[in-house]
Design an enzyme around this catalytic site. Structure first.
Site, PDB file in Angstrom:
ATOM      1  N   LYS A  91     -13.050   0.850  10.703  1.00  0.00           N
ATOM      2  CA  LYS A  91     -11.933   1.469  11.322  1.00  0.00           C
ATOM      3  C   LYS A  91     -11.622   1.330  12.829  1.00  0.00           C
ATOM      4  CE  LYS A  91      -8.642   2.251   9.206  1.00  0.00           C
ATOM      5  NZ  LYS A  91      -7.133   1.311   9.057  1.00  0.00           N
ATOM      6  N   TYR A 134     -16.731   2.788   6.231  1.00  0.00           N
ATOM      7  CA  TYR A 134     -15.198   2.700   6.343  1.00  0.00           C
ATOM      8  C   TYR A 134     -14.786   2.522   7.691  1.00  0.00           C
ATOM      9  CZ  TYR A 134     -10.733   3.909   5.924  1.00  0.00           C
ATOM     10  OH  TYR A 134      -9.206   4.445   6.732  1.00  0.00           O
ATOM     11  N   THR A 155      -7.887   6.300  11.324  1.00  0.00           N
ATOM     12  CA  THR A 155      -7.904   7.324  10.811  1.00  0.00           C
ATOM     13  C   THR A 155      -9.114   8.806  11.280  1.00  0.00           C
ATOM     14  OG1 THR A 155      -9.340   8.049   8.214  1.00  0.00           O
ATOM     15  CG2 THR A 155     -10.525   5.779   9.971  1.00  0.00           C
ATOM     16  N   GLY A 202       1.211  -0.873  -0.140  1.00  0.00           N
ATOM     17  CA  GLY A 202       0.371  -0.348   0.210  1.00  0.00           C
ATOM     18  C   GLY A 202       0.853   1.116  -0.097  1.00  0.00           C
ATOM     19  N   GLN A 203       0.518   2.643  -0.072  1.00  0.00           N
ATOM     20  CA  GLN A 203       0.891   3.416  -0.143  1.00  0.00           C
ATOM     21  C   GLN A 203       1.178   3.606   0.775  1.00  0.00           C
ATOM     22  OE1 GLN A 203      -0.623   7.367  -1.015  1.00  0.00           O
ATOM     23  NE2 GLN A 203      -3.272   6.229   0.124  1.00  0.00           N
ATOM     24  N   TRP A 208      -6.090  12.459   5.497  1.00  0.00           N
ATOM     25  CA  TRP A 208      -5.435  13.072   4.026  1.00  0.00           C
ATOM     26  C   TRP A 208      -4.287  12.210   3.251  1.00  0.00           C
ATOM     27  CZ3 TRP A 208      -8.069  18.263   2.422  1.00  0.00           C
ATOM     28  CH2 TRP A 208      -9.330  18.333   3.180  1.00  0.00           C
ATOM     29  N   ASP A 261      -3.281 -13.055   4.128  1.00  0.00           N
ATOM     30  CA  ASP A 261      -4.782 -12.519   3.814  1.00  0.00           C
ATOM     31  C   ASP A 261      -5.854 -12.273   4.478  1.00  0.00           C
ATOM     32  OD1 ASP A 261      -7.107 -12.152   2.178  1.00  0.00           O
ATOM     33  OD2 ASP A 261      -7.030 -13.539   1.331  1.00  0.00           O
ATOM     34  N   PHE A 262      -6.125 -11.347   4.768  1.00  0.00           N
ATOM     35  CA  PHE A 262      -7.100 -10.736   5.813  1.00  0.00           C
ATOM     36  C   PHE A 262      -8.460 -11.214   5.852  1.00  0.00           C
ATOM     37  CE2 PHE A 262      -4.480  -6.898   8.561  1.00  0.00           C
ATOM     38  CZ  PHE A 262      -3.700  -7.695   8.241  1.00  0.00           C
ATOM     39  N   THR A 269      -9.354  -0.082   2.262  1.00  0.00           N
ATOM     40  CA  THR A 269      -9.680   1.533   2.358  1.00  0.00           C
ATOM     41  C   THR A 269     -10.130   1.938   0.905  1.00  0.00           C
ATOM     42  OG1 THR A 269      -7.542   1.330   0.514  1.00  0.00           O
ATOM     43  CG2 THR A 269      -6.907   1.259   3.203  1.00  0.00           C
TER      44      THR A 269
HETATM   45  N1  NAP Z   1      -5.332   6.773   2.483  1.00  0.00           N
HETATM   46  C1  NAP Z   1      -6.174   7.919   3.155  1.00  0.00           C
HETATM   47  O1  NAP Z   1      -6.438   8.950   3.034  1.00  0.00           O
HETATM   48  C2  NAP Z   1      -5.833   7.179   4.753  1.00  0.00           C
HETATM   49  C3  NAP Z   1      -6.514   8.428   5.851  1.00  0.00           C
HETATM   50  C4  NAP Z   1      -6.243   7.905   6.951  1.00  0.00           C
HETATM   51  C5  NAP Z   1      -5.796   6.963   7.267  1.00  0.00           C
HETATM   52  N2  NAP Z   1      -5.613   5.589   6.753  1.00  0.00           N
HETATM   53  C6  NAP Z   1      -5.177   4.612   6.773  1.00  0.00           C
HETATM   54  O2  NAP Z   1      -4.024   4.469   6.736  1.00  0.00           O
HETATM   55  C7  NAP Z   1      -3.658   3.042   6.434  1.00  0.00           C
HETATM   56  C8  NAP Z   1      -2.597   2.761   5.136  1.00  0.00           C
HETATM   57  O3  NAP Z   1      -3.210   3.131   3.511  1.00  0.00           O
HETATM   58  P1  NAP Z   1      -3.336   3.294   2.356  1.00  0.00           P
HETATM   59  O4  NAP Z   1      -3.696   4.447   2.262  1.00  0.00           O
HETATM   60  O5  NAP Z   1      -1.441   3.227   2.566  1.00  0.00           O
HETATM   61  O6  NAP Z   1      -3.973   2.383   1.793  1.00  0.00           O
HETATM   62  P2  NAP Z   1      -3.242   1.477   0.483  1.00  0.00           P
HETATM   63  O7  NAP Z   1      -2.600   2.158  -0.010  1.00  0.00           O
HETATM   64  O8  NAP Z   1      -5.258   1.058  -0.509  1.00  0.00           O
HETATM   65  O9  NAP Z   1      -3.467   0.494   0.698  1.00  0.00           O
HETATM   66  C9  NAP Z   1      -4.009  -1.258   1.657  1.00  0.00           C
HETATM   67  C10 NAP Z   1      -2.784  -2.022   1.910  1.00  0.00           C
HETATM   68  O10 NAP Z   1      -3.807  -3.062   2.666  1.00  0.00           O
HETATM   69  C11 NAP Z   1      -3.464  -4.579   1.713  1.00  0.00           C
HETATM   70  N3  NAP Z   1      -4.428  -5.040   2.147  1.00  0.00           N
HETATM   71  C12 NAP Z   1      -6.156  -4.419   1.317  1.00  0.00           C
HETATM   72  N4  NAP Z   1      -6.824  -6.081   1.521  1.00  0.00           N
HETATM   73  C13 NAP Z   1      -5.890  -7.098   2.289  1.00  0.00           C
HETATM   74  C14 NAP Z   1      -6.204  -7.806   2.438  1.00  0.00           C
HETATM   75  N5  NAP Z   1      -7.896  -9.230   2.669  1.00  0.00           N
HETATM   76  N6  NAP Z   1      -5.408  -8.944   3.085  1.00  0.00           N
HETATM   77  C15 NAP Z   1      -4.431  -8.548   3.687  1.00  0.00           C
HETATM   78  N7  NAP Z   1      -3.575  -7.428   3.161  1.00  0.00           N
HETATM   79  C16 NAP Z   1      -4.887  -6.481   2.158  1.00  0.00           C
HETATM   80  C17 NAP Z   1      -3.132  -4.259   0.428  1.00  0.00           C
HETATM   81  O11 NAP Z   1      -2.218  -4.893   0.036  1.00  0.00           O
HETATM   82  P3  NAP Z   1      -2.876  -5.873  -1.515  1.00  0.00           P
HETATM   83  O12 NAP Z   1      -2.043  -4.984  -2.404  1.00  0.00           O
HETATM   84  O13 NAP Z   1      -2.447  -6.837  -1.617  1.00  0.00           O
HETATM   85  O14 NAP Z   1      -4.248  -5.551  -1.435  1.00  0.00           O
HETATM   86  C18 NAP Z   1      -2.566  -2.781   0.644  1.00  0.00           C
HETATM   87  O15 NAP Z   1      -0.682  -3.192   1.093  1.00  0.00           O
HETATM   88  C19 NAP Z   1      -5.156   2.121   6.633  1.00  0.00           C
HETATM   89  O16 NAP Z   1      -5.281   1.984   7.520  1.00  0.00           O
HETATM   90  C20 NAP Z   1      -6.001   3.046   6.509  1.00  0.00           C
HETATM   91  O17 NAP Z   1      -6.833   2.686   6.892  1.00  0.00           O
HETATM   92  C21 NAP Z   1      -5.319   5.712   4.920  1.00  0.00           C
END
Ligand code: NAP
Length: 289
Positions: free
Chosen positions: A129, A125, A101, A10-11, A150, A36-37, A62
């Site tokens: 969370k 969502y 989040t 993920g990012q 964000w 796999d979650f 997400t």
């Molecule tokens: N993006 C935002 O703006 C934001 C804001 C606040 C908080 N957050 C939190 O920050 C954290 C990281 O978010 P992100 O933006 O990096 O998300 P992201 O880019 O969508 O990455 C999500 C990650 O979760 C993994 N994942 C998804 N489904 C899965 C499953 N079934 N089993 C195992 N792994 C799985 C994905 O792996 P695969 O590639 O294998 O699917 C990926 O590595 C999360 O907790 C999110 O709630 C994000």
């Protein structure tokens, strides 16, 4: 120190692996292909056998809008699997750092949300969370929960990269100007995570970049800086629109600013302003294009 990073594709996860490895940690990253979650029982068993000193849980469902249509999957990954992860970590008395989040709040406040403010998610969502972080804190009172907001970075899909794409294709971009938050660079979150681990800090903490912006402010800054850095920019006008003119399946908080008073006392550096970090990220991304 042995560290497991879930969601390492993920990012945020990619950046966390990079920053922790650069700090000399023995880091293993796993994605859904490795762990796999959707199968929580396997998560518990795998984690309890791996026995990392710290597990940093960046894995999450997400898709904020899709979660409205598949709540069971959102809860399976963000709650049930997170419970299993926490139980796995508890079985050998390891440390867990759970990423959460701003979407756990309803955005009705007009001053920054503190760690102790009462959550009231507006969408599935956010509910999933919140269930995840509450389960972690219940099972592991010594866990660390880091709430951020964000998020954007070089890897994966995010608002900043979408604006860069639109900027190269469109004369005008319309962007919401009545939702406020703090744009936050994955690199800065990863640095904060590294500091929390190094100082063995537990409890709930907010972390975002400094400053407040609307999506319109962020898009405008992306266009301005992108032009200065030599990206291809066709856009001549960014038009502010109200959120009610941009319908989405999930409701989103109008005000998502998180107070950083608590974490400022832990970090021994000044948290960068979002404009500073955005320029830095766009500068780094430009080198790869
Ligand atoms: N993006 C935002 O703006 C934001 C804001 C606040 C908080 N957050 C939190 O920050 C954290 C990281 O978010 P992100 O933006 O990096 O998300 P992201 O880019 O969508 O990455 C999500 C990650 O979760 C993994 N994942 C998804 N489904 C899965 C499953 N079934 N089993 C195992 N792994 C799985 C994905 O792996 P695969 O590639 O294998 O699917 C990926 O590595 C999360 O907790 C999110 O709630 C994000």
């Amino acid at each position: 120190m042995k560290i497991l990073v879930t969601g390492s594709t993920g990012q945020l996860g990619q950046e966390v692996v990079r920053v922790l490895a650069a700090d000399g940690k023995n880091v293993t990253g796993v994605s859904s292909r490795d762990l796999d979650f959707c199968h929580p029982e396997r998560v518990k068993e795998w984690v309890s056998r791996f026995k990392a000193d710290w597990v940093v849980n960046c894995a999450a469902y997400t898709h904020v809008d899709m979660a409205e249509q598949e709540p069971d999957k959102a809860f399976l990954i963000n709650h049930a699997a997170t419970v299993a992860l926490a139980e796995g970590v508890k079985s050998y008395a390891g440390q867990l750092l759970q990423i959460s989040t701003d979407f756990i709040f309803d955005g009705k406040q007009s001053h920054p949300y503190s760690e102790g403010d009462v959550p009231a998610p507006l969408n599935v969502y956010g509910e999933s969370k919140l269930a995840g972080e509450q389960a972690v804190s219940g099972l592991l009172p010594e866990a660390t929960v880091l709430r951020t907001a964000w998020v954007y970075g070089e890897h994966g899909n995010n608002f900043v990269k979408t604006m860069l794409k639109f900027a190269s294709e469109r004369n005008e971009i319309q962007v919401i100007d009545d939702q406020l938050g703090s744009p936050t660079w994955t690199w800065d979150i990863a640095e904060a995570i590294c500091s929390l681990i190094n100082t063995n800090t537990t409890g709930i903490y907010n972390f975002t970049n400094e400053g407040v912006a609307s999506w319109y402010d962020l898009a405008s800054e992306v266009i301005t800086v992108a032009r200065q850095l030599g990206y291809q920019v066709k856009t001549s006008h960014v038009r502010p629109i109200p959120a009610c003119d941009y319908k989405t399946l999930a409701s989103r908080p109008a005000y998502s600013v998180l107070s950083k008073c608590k974490i400022r006392d832990v970090l021994n550096y000044n948290i960068p302003h979002w404009r500073t970090s955005l320029r830095e990220m766009l500068t780094q991304l430009r080198k790869t294009r």
